[in-house]
Design a protein around this motif. Structure first.
Motif, PDB file in Angstrom:
ATOM      1  N   ASP A 180      22.476  26.728  59.133  1.00  0.00           N
ATOM      2  CA  ASP A 180      22.402  28.163  59.391  1.00  0.00           C
ATOM      3  C   ASP A 180      23.614  28.874  58.808  1.00  0.00           C
ATOM      4  OD1 ASP A 180      20.957  27.973  62.754  1.00  0.00           O
ATOM      5  OD2 ASP A 180      20.121  27.577  60.773  1.00  0.00           O
ATOM      6  N   ARG A 181      23.426  30.097  58.364  1.00  0.00           N
ATOM      7  CA  ARG A 181      24.505  30.890  57.793  1.00  0.00           C
ATOM      8  C   ARG A 181      24.930  31.971  58.787  1.00  0.00           C
ATOM      9  NH1 ARG A 181      25.589  32.068  52.452  1.00  0.00           N
ATOM     10  NH2 ARG A 181      25.166  29.865  52.124  1.00  0.00           N
ATOM     11  N   GLN A 182      26.232  32.089  59.008  1.00  0.00           N
ATOM     12  CA  GLN A 182      26.795  33.096  59.902  1.00  0.00           C
ATOM     13  C   GLN A 182      27.299  34.285  59.078  1.00  0.00           C
ATOM     14  OE1 GLN A 182      27.184  33.017  63.320  1.00  0.00           O
ATOM     15  NE2 GLN A 182      26.137  31.046  63.526  1.00  0.00           N
ATOM     16  N   TYR A 183      26.966  35.496  59.546  1.00  0.00           N
ATOM     17  CA  TYR A 183      27.429  36.717  58.902  1.00  0.00           C
ATOM     18  C   TYR A 183      28.109  37.590  59.962  1.00  0.00           C
ATOM     19  CZ  TYR A 183      24.148  35.360  55.204  1.00  0.00           C
ATOM     20  OH  TYR A 183      23.486  34.682  54.224  1.00  0.00           O
ATOM     21  N   HIS A 184      29.284  38.092  59.637  1.00  0.00           N
ATOM     22  CA  HIS A 184      30.012  38.973  60.544  1.00  0.00           C
ATOM     23  C   HIS A 184      30.168  40.346  59.895  1.00  0.00           C
ATOM     24  CE1 HIS A 184      32.062  35.617  63.135  1.00  0.00           C
ATOM     25  NE2 HIS A 184      30.757  35.452  62.986  1.00  0.00           N
ATOM     26  N   TYR A 185      29.775  41.392  60.659  1.00  0.00           N
ATOM     27  CA  TYR A 185      29.857  42.773  60.190  1.00  0.00           C
ATOM     28  C   TYR A 185      30.890  43.515  61.029  1.00  0.00           C
ATOM     29  CZ  TYR A 185      25.433  41.594  57.920  1.00  0.00           C
ATOM     30  OH  TYR A 185      24.465  40.987  57.157  1.00  0.00           O
ATOM     31  N   ALA A 186      31.532  44.497  60.424  1.00  0.00           N
ATOM     32  CA  ALA A 186      32.597  45.227  61.121  1.00  0.00           C
ATOM     33  C   ALA A 186      32.067  45.883  62.392  1.00  0.00           C
ATOM     34  CB  ALA A 186      33.218  46.275  60.205  1.00  0.00           C
ATOM     35  N   PHE A 187      30.813  46.314  62.373  1.00  0.00           N
ATOM     36  CA  PHE A 187      30.118  46.834  63.539  1.00  0.00           C
ATOM     37  C   PHE A 187      28.641  46.830  63.198  1.00  0.00           C
ATOM     38  CE2 PHE A 187      31.786  50.298  60.952  1.00  0.00           C
ATOM     39  CZ  PHE A 187      30.658  51.041  60.648  1.00  0.00           C
ATOM     40  N   ARG A 188      27.791  47.063  64.188  1.00  0.00           N
ATOM     41  CA  ARG A 188      26.354  47.060  63.937  1.00  0.00           C
ATOM     42  C   ARG A 188      26.017  48.131  62.900  1.00  0.00           C
ATOM     43  NH1 ARG A 188      21.839  45.166  66.610  1.00  0.00           N
ATOM     44  NH2 ARG A 188      23.118  44.455  68.356  1.00  0.00           N
ATOM     45  N   GLY A 189      25.420  47.699  61.781  1.00  0.00           N
ATOM     46  CA  GLY A 189      25.103  48.631  60.705  1.00  0.00           C
ATOM     47  C   GLY A 189      26.256  48.852  59.747  1.00  0.00           C
ATOM     48  N   GLY A 190      27.399  48.200  60.009  1.00  0.00           N
ATOM     49  CA  GLY A 190      28.576  48.384  59.170  1.00  0.00           C
ATOM     50  C   GLY A 190      28.665  47.350  58.059  1.00  0.00           C
ATOM     51  N   PRO A 191      29.770  47.353  57.323  1.00  0.00           N
ATOM     52  CA  PRO A 191      29.921  46.438  56.178  1.00  0.00           C
ATOM     53  C   PRO A 191      30.157  44.999  56.619  1.00  0.00           C
ATOM     54  CG  PRO A 191      31.948  47.654  56.552  1.00  0.00           C
ATOM     55  CD  PRO A 191      30.945  48.237  57.493  1.00  0.00           C
ATOM     56  N   LYS A 192      29.623  44.059  55.830  1.00  0.00           N
ATOM     57  CA  LYS A 192      29.885  42.644  56.071  1.00  0.00           C
ATOM     58  C   LYS A 192      31.274  42.307  55.530  1.00  0.00           C
ATOM     59  CE  LYS A 192      28.130  39.457  53.395  1.00  0.00           C
ATOM     60  NZ  LYS A 192      29.316  38.690  52.954  1.00  0.00           N
ATOM     61  N   PHE A 193      32.077  41.620  56.336  1.00  0.00           N
ATOM     62  CA  PHE A 193      33.417  41.259  55.870  1.00  0.00           C
ATOM     63  C   PHE A 193      33.650  39.754  55.854  1.00  0.00           C
ATOM     64  CE2 PHE A 193      35.553  39.951  59.792  1.00  0.00           C
ATOM     65  CZ  PHE A 193      34.713  40.476  60.767  1.00  0.00           C
ATOM     66  N   TRP A 194      32.717  38.977  56.413  1.00  0.00           N
ATOM     67  CA  TRP A 194      32.904  37.521  56.413  1.00  0.00           C
ATOM     68  C   TRP A 194      31.553  36.842  56.549  1.00  0.00           C
ATOM     69  CZ3 TRP A 194      31.692  33.634  59.888  1.00  0.00           C
ATOM     70  CH2 TRP A 194      32.261  32.378  59.658  1.00  0.00           C
ATOM     71  N   ASP A 195      31.413  35.671  55.894  1.00  0.00           N
ATOM     72  CA  ASP A 195      30.273  34.810  56.176  1.00  0.00           C
ATOM     73  C   ASP A 195      30.723  33.360  56.080  1.00  0.00           C
ATOM     74  OD1 ASP A 195      29.300  35.680  52.971  1.00  0.00           O
ATOM     75  OD2 ASP A 195      29.597  33.559  53.501  1.00  0.00           O
ATOM     76  N   SER A 196      29.914  32.472  56.603  1.00  0.00           N
ATOM     77  CA  SER A 196      30.323  31.070  56.755  1.00  0.00           C
ATOM     78  C   SER A 196      30.417  30.308  55.443  1.00  0.00           C
ATOM     79  CB  SER A 196      29.368  30.348  57.712  1.00  0.00           C
ATOM     80  OG  SER A 196      28.026  30.514  57.303  1.00  0.00           O
ATOM     81  N   SER A 197      30.088  30.947  54.315  1.00  0.00           N
ATOM     82  CA  SER A 197      30.260  30.278  53.023  1.00  0.00           C
ATOM     83  C   SER A 197      31.673  30.452  52.478  1.00  0.00           C
ATOM     84  CB  SER A 197      29.253  30.829  52.005  1.00  0.00           C
ATOM     85  OG  SER A 197      29.553  32.184  51.678  1.00  0.00           O
ATOM     86  N   MET A 198      32.465  31.300  53.127  1.00  0.00           N
ATOM     87  CA  MET A 198      33.823  31.569  52.639  1.00  0.00           C
ATOM     88  C   MET A 198      34.740  30.384  52.895  1.00  0.00           C
ATOM     89  SD  MET A 198      34.374  35.581  53.620  1.00  0.00           S
ATOM     90  CE  MET A 198      33.445  36.867  52.784  1.00  0.00           C
ATOM     91  N   ALA A 199      35.878  30.406  52.220  1.00  0.00           N
ATOM     92  CA  ALA A 199      36.800  29.271  52.280  1.00  0.00           C
ATOM     93  C   ALA A 199      37.614  29.239  53.565  1.00  0.00           C
ATOM     94  CB  ALA A 199      37.742  29.325  51.068  1.00  0.00           C
ATOM     95  N   PHE A 200      37.522  30.273  54.391  1.00  0.00           N
ATOM     96  CA  PHE A 200      38.258  30.299  55.649  1.00  0.00           C
ATOM     97  C   PHE A 200      37.302  30.650  56.775  1.00  0.00           C
ATOM     98  CE2 PHE A 200      38.282  34.915  55.962  1.00  0.00           C
ATOM     99  CZ  PHE A 200      38.191  35.308  54.636  1.00  0.00           C
TER     100      PHE A 200
END
Length: 389
Positions: free
Chosen positions: A25-45
């Motif tokens: 599964d892939r995790q995505y984190h957004y600054a707020f609901r409907g806001g910009p994505k700033f991180w996902d689980s494919s990143m190096a950190f």
């Protein structure tokens, strides 16, 4: 990406998990609901890394720069962005914050380019009311939209000081609901259980035994089951309020927990074994009621389940059960996930529905009257002796 460090918990972050056919599964984190994505689980950190916070800060700055022209420093949009960034807004319960965001986003689309100072004019009330007509067919949503705007404007006056005053106060509400006297009777819950298939019974038990809210039923996991000195409890935080709940594991709840398939983490799932949403949990209860009442209509059963009953009304049933058990106000508040003040108000309404309360009052009245009568007889005897002397 495993780490022994604790994940950074930034308020307001919207987390999404997406399943993939090929791969984890892939995790995505957004600054707020409907806001910009700033991180996902494919990143190096991962979310324990300081770069996670830096990415969040950069996304929020870019969002502000994009949405708010620097020259338009007195716009309603800028004030809304400050409110969204404020401790007051981010301190709201997640469910409340999401609900507010829905209306504030629409409010911004309507008034974002206008100067905030327009809301110091009395005529602005009419413009807000016209905007709220989007929800004219849903009195509850209509009122909620007005409440979200009033809260925002209050913040602009009291905290941000961008407004000296506003007129959107004391607006008449369209929706009113007092369901304190609407609770499920034990025999009606038994009718649901009699109608339920094995995979549906766990949902009925979770609602009726614990008085859980629909949004909490599908959140319960094995880790929420804790051993107590004399049994077990479910210990978790309510989704709507984030208040802690300490719920005793009754025999019925214990059967649900002990019969879980090996490897299943969720205590209650959908009928197909998937995570259970609040909407689907409530629908299962409604479907059982419909099926039971259909048998009554067909002459197969005699007693109907009342049509006005809703799944959420089982919280009142649970509260009255605690009253019958002579639980203290604090015990009821902890079990139901209520604050003490809210618990006192709710219990005051439900107390009239518990016949044992009337019996206890009657018992105390009889005892008090006997005490008065005894005192009167004693006084009469003394007076008689004085007269005889």
């Amino acid at each position: 990406m495993a780490s022994n460090h604790q994940e950074h918990r930034i308020k307001g972050v919207h987390r999404v998990t997406k399943s993939r056919k090929n791969g984890p599964d892939r995790q995505y984190h957004y600054a707020f609901r409907g806001g910009p994505k700033f991180w996902d689980s494919s990143m190096a950190f991962d979310a324990t890394d300081a770069r996670y916070v830096s990415a969040y800060d950069a996304a929020m700055k870019a969002q502000r720069d994009m949405r708010i022209p620097a020259a338009d420093s007195k716009s309603t949009s800028l004030a809304l962005q400050r409110y969204r960034d404020s401790a007051e807004f981010n301190g709201l319960a997640p469910r409340t914050r999401d609900d507010y965001e829905k209306f504030l986003t629409s409010f911004e689309a309507e008034f974002g380019e206008d100067p905030l100072a327009m809301f110091q004019e009395r005529e602005a009330i009419g413009e807000i009311r016209e905007w709220r007509t989007k929800w004219k067919n849903s009195p509850r949503q209509y009122d909620y939209a007005g409440g979200a705007v009033t809260t925002f404007l209050n913040w602009c006056v009291d905290t941000d000081h961008a407004l000296e005053f506003h007129h959107h106060k004391g607006q008449k509400k369209l929706y009113s609901s007092n369901r304190a006297q609407v609770i499920w009777m034990p025999e009606e819950i038994q009718m649901l259980l009699d109608e339920a298939r094995p995979e549906e019974k766990a949902v009925v038990v979770a609602f009726s035994e614990g008085g859980l809210a629909p949004q909490d039923v599908g959140l319960l996991r094995r880790r929420h089951v804790q051993t107590t000195p004399k049994g077990r409890r479910l210990f978790f935080a309510r989704k709507k309020t984030d208040n802690p709940v300490s719920l005793p594991v009754t025999e019925a709840l214990g059967e649900v927990i002990d019969s879980l398939p090996e490897g299943q983490d969720l205590l209650v799932t959908s009928l197909t074994g998937k995570p259970l949403t609040a909407l689907r949990a409530s629908q299962i209860i409604r479907d059982l009621k419909i099926r039971h009442n259909k048998k009554v209509d067909d002459g197969l059963l005699k007693v109907r389940i009342r049509d006005e009953l809703r799944p959420y009304d089982m919280r009142g049933t649970a509260a009255t059960a605690l009253l019958r058990a002579d639980c203290s106000l604090n015990q009821i508040a902890v079990t139901m996930g209520w604050g003490l003040r809210h618990a006192a108000n709710v219990i005051e309404r439900y107390a009239a529905l518990v016949p044992e309360v009337s019996d206890e009052v009657h018992r105390k009245l009889k005892k008090a009257r006997k005490k008065v009568e005894k005192a009167e007889r004693k006084a009469a005897k003394k007076e008689a002796k004085r007269g005889g002397a």
